[in-house]
Design an enzyme around this catalytic site. Sequence first.
Site, PDB file in Angstrom:
ATOM      1  N   ASP A   1       0.830  -1.212   0.000  1.00  0.00           N
ATOM      2  CA  ASP A   1       0.000   0.000   0.000  1.00  0.00           C
ATOM      3  C   ASP A   1       0.856   1.250   0.000  1.00  0.00           C
ATOM      4  OD1 ASP A   1      -2.624  -0.912  -0.071  1.00  0.00           O
ATOM      5  OD2 ASP A   1      -2.563  -1.478   2.030  1.00  0.00           O
TER       6      ASP A   1
ATOM      7  N   LYS B   1      -7.675  10.948  11.017  1.00  0.00           N
ATOM      8  CA  LYS B   1      -7.191  10.206   9.849  1.00  0.00           C
ATOM      9  C   LYS B   1      -8.027  10.468   8.603  1.00  0.00           C
ATOM     10  CE  LYS B   1      -6.350   5.597   8.002  1.00  0.00           C
ATOM     11  NZ  LYS B   1      -6.329   4.137   8.232  1.00  0.00           N
TER      12      LYS B   1
ATOM     13  N   ASP C   1      -4.150   2.581  -5.333  1.00  0.00           N
ATOM     14  CA  ASP C   1      -2.771   2.722  -4.839  1.00  0.00           C
ATOM     15  C   ASP C   1      -2.352   1.537  -3.985  1.00  0.00           C
ATOM     16  OD1 ASP C   1      -4.450   3.251  -2.757  1.00  0.00           O
ATOM     17  OD2 ASP C   1      -3.336   4.951  -1.975  1.00  0.00           O
TER      18      ASP C   1
END
Length: 1254
Positions: A914, A983, A1142
């Site tokens: 990742d 986050k 991604d």
Amino acid sequence: MSALRWGRGASCLRRALWPAGPPGPLAEEGALSGVWGRRRSLSASPCEQDRRKDWGHAELLEVLEARVRQLQAAQVPEVTVRRPRPARLPDAGGFQPRRKAQKGGEGTAPGLGGHWAQKLDQEERAMQRRKQRLQAKLQVRAQQLACEHRPRMVPQLLSAPLAERLLRWEQETPQSPWEEQLARLLREAPPRLSCEAERAREAGGAPARLETQQQRLLAFLECCLLSGHLPLAHHVLVTCHSKRRQRRVLTLAAYNTVLLGWARQGSFKELVYVFFMVKDAGLTPDLLSYAAALQCMGRLDQDARTIQRCLDQMAQDGLRLQDLFSSVPLCQEEQAALLQAVHKAQPTFSPPLQPQPEPQVNTSPLLREIYAKEGPVSYPKLHLPLWKLQALFRQQLRVEMATTVTVESVEKAQLLTKEVLHARRTLKQLRAAWVEALCAGLRDVKASEARAARSGRPTLFPYLCLLTERELARLLLQTLQVLPPQGESLLSLAQQLGLRVFNRHAVQKKQLSQVQALQQRYYQYLHLLASDTQVAVPCLPRQYWETLGAPEAPHEQPWPLPVLVQLGKRLAEMLVEVVRMPGGLAAPQGSCSLIPVLYHVYSFRSFRQIGILKPHPAFTQLLATAAEHTLTFEAAELPMLCPPLPWTSPHTGAFLLSPTKLVRSVEGTTQHQRLLDSCPPAELHGALDALTQLGNCAWRVNGRVLDLVLELFAAKGCPRLGVPAPPSEAPRPPEGRLPPDASPAQKAELRRELARCLKVAREMHSLRSDALYRLSLAQHLRHRVFWLPHNMDFRGRTYPCPPHFNHLGSDLARALLEFAQGRPLGPRGLDWLKIHLVNLTGLKKREPLQARLVFADEVMEDILDSADRPMTGRKWWMEVEEPWQALACCMEIARAVRAPDPAAYISHFPVHQDGSCNGLQHYAALGRDTIGAASVNLLPSDVPQDVYSGVAAQVEVFRRQDAKRGVRVAQVLEGFISRKVVKQTVMTVVYGVTRYGGRLQIERRLRELSDFPQEFVWEASHYLVRQVFNSLQEMFSGTRAIQHWLTESARLIAHAGSAVEWVTPLGIPIIQPYHRDSKVMISGGIQSLTFSHSGDTSQRPNTLKQKNGFPPNFIHSLDSSHMMLTALHCYRKGLTFVSVHDCFWTHAADVEVMNQVCREQFVRLHSQPILHNLSRFLMKRFCSGARFSAPSPSAAGTTPPCPTGPHAHPALGLRSPQHLKSTRTGKLQDTLRSVPKTGAFDLKQVKHSTYFFS
């Protein structure tokens, strides 16, 4: 009858019944007047009353005899009259009738009888005249109806000379054959349109809307040809051509469509009619027009002189004969007819051989190595032999030709009780009846649409004829089967139905013309992929496919969105009208009358009232009771059973027959397709080859994980593990009723609770259905190898085409899949499996890789216990972040460590790497921001950096400072600022989240904290989102500068009236599809549909969406470019590679090679002057004279004088529009030139960063 007519009739009757002769005594007058007066006289004796009755009988007898004579004269044999004998009159005195009835009924009775006879004769003559007039009218109407039913063939031309010539030539046809007329017609230059005709052609709305109308007519004409209704297409073309206002929708393509239709039938006269219209419209015939004319001549075996004159005229128009066979899309039979005509005039002519298309080379410096012929390559092969792949191709071809697939459901099967069997029999009988009723309804609808089409306007008639009535009926019943209990909006349902009809038509069309050629070509293509074959020169799949034959046939143009919606709406309305069931199914004591299965109701969604088609609860209950154990899917909704077709163009690739878009977009959005069509083919090679490579990865189902999931699914689910519970577990609304004296607050609370229960029930039904589809497909594919074809969105981000079962989903969805082709673990593969498992747990994110390996060894007992006893052991795997993927990894590790040689163990498990907040990584690389690069692991470090923890720490610093100053909310937040709270906002701020959206995200996190004082949630979320943005500004100063530059550039471009466009580093053209909504209305039927369409390029751009969407969309285009580069280079090295944006996947043995490629391609990508290239492109695109007026002097740094004279605005003190436009252009130029400055970060350090992707 009106009072006036009745009054006149009564007076005539009174005069007719008045006895002739002198008046009698007063007693008689009184008696007579008593008949018509207000009061009846009682002075007449009974004897006198009897005599008056006898006179009435005698008069009535004369009338009847006169009528008999009239009928006999009219020769009406079926009328017979019995001659009644008149009553014998008494001998006493009194009034006698003036005459006796004549015997035999012959002659003319004088007096009263003669009057009646004359009157009846007059009425008969009047009736005859009315009858003649009516017959004349009926004949005229019959002729009109005949004309209406008979399509118009002869056009009405607006050019007087052409119209006169057409009339003269029609009259002189024997002396002047139609071939001669065509030759003369082709020699003439197109007439110049009159000013009025030009205005009519240019009128009628914006170009995009006019283009939609043109596409709609063209689609109608093409469907008429496909469904065998060419005369109707000609009729509509003639009607539109004859009306000035409608002529603007006619293009040369529309005329050519009808020309080709007549050419295929060899109808030369009608073909000449169309050529007359082409010339009358001011158009010049093109290659397709001449191909139609020559093809028709070839079918009719015309003489060489006529054909040669046509060829000569074509040469004079600058068209080459060879191009008829190389550039015009014709089938083999049409080309044969064309060649026959050419050979008649030029016997030595031979059509040019199909030249091998010269390989076009992509010139992007980033792709130079990919397409370089030198250098070692090791393209991967599939693990299957040629015969197996060919058999898989045949299976997939059968699936797509059937258009639907029936799959066994994994829902727990019910016992076959009497109720279940009865429900299934009832459904079977109802469906059989519904099919017949729908077929009858479709016949009626087609007849109605055909009548409407004869008025000369496009209708749904040819679209309804493309599929058989039974095919349409089955499609409608499939739609009914999957309709949710809460219903579906009519608009959504209409669009789905219209699209399904189009897709099935496209598949059928390919079946008729392309299947055999496709099979031959695909068999040759498999030599590149099969494990037991070799090709002479290794190359990419697209390159090899292009060498195997000519370019594909022209793709099927999608129908315009209004047509899709109108067609689907009409079919949905038929479901409502036709599909009915006995009322006894709804209520045991109900009547036997039929009730609708579907109801059309209105509901509010987001403060908008929309129409919904909702199934009757009795039908829903019948389906639930029957508990049928099958699900039906469209063929394109399932993974493929053979490798997909390589993408070779924006229209060709993926499924064998099912149409697939290269760029997925909202239906009706055409700007992306136009942009791709205008792009040089070589510029798209990078994207096409990357999508082909992603689709060529073979998959299989992880059977052990599937068994465990099915066990939970059948046992009422487990929401904690992502297995949805059945609707029976939904919360029940409160039972009982409120007391009559309940307060308004109690009633409001009850309404909120009911709404909450309904919302939860709907969500649970949706989640359960999604899981049911996914698990049923997994079970269906359990022992098979399958492939997932890919396409992309307008930014270049890739997605698998099958929607229900793919790797781009939740933790559960990913755990069900593994690579079909295995690779030995090798010396480091087992370590990467362990590291991947620890990454899935989320327990050691801040630890180095070595520490993660140590942790994996420490918990090896739990890992093996989870693999051996997942449901009965310690269940360690259930406590981690990604439980199902962790369990699958535990099972793989257990098999590997127990293998005799772990390095030789064949692993099918995909290992992920990742990116570390990948959006910020691209921003930091663009701005060469050293501080930002360190925060997102672009710089080498011993431990991974966590940007979310860094932002949380910076926010905590700001909080402490504010708490010391006495800020109340800062004091309340002490101890509550964590990585989890910030986050989501940090992750999405790079993708354009606003402060408002960020506040909502933080508010949700704070509400999840049970010990946080909830009365401070609103104030605290406002405070935190401000501090998060301040922290990002301080930590990523270069990022915020680039974001601001992109936002401001997009704002100015949109304000000037254009949508933002750019080209990715790989050459993919991109345009943002954000425009002001345009309203499209489909009227009639059960509801008039009005839907908004934001992709209408005729509308001005939506400035807010354009400026807010540009920064995140631009970054998405960069991360997709990075992924594609990595995919292509991994393929060149022989690796199996797939991605979820991604997140990059490969075999455990190849992780290190993939990591190296990933870092190298990131550095190569950002070594390009990306921002400066973007600035130059936007300057050329939006600041050139072609789009704006010349730059104002202010662009060069001088202030222009205030406009005066003819350029000044009429209102005093206001500038002219030209000056305002120049000012805007100058401001845009200044903004685009001021590219943000970059920092000192060295990109090459990314190659040595262990945690860049980890």
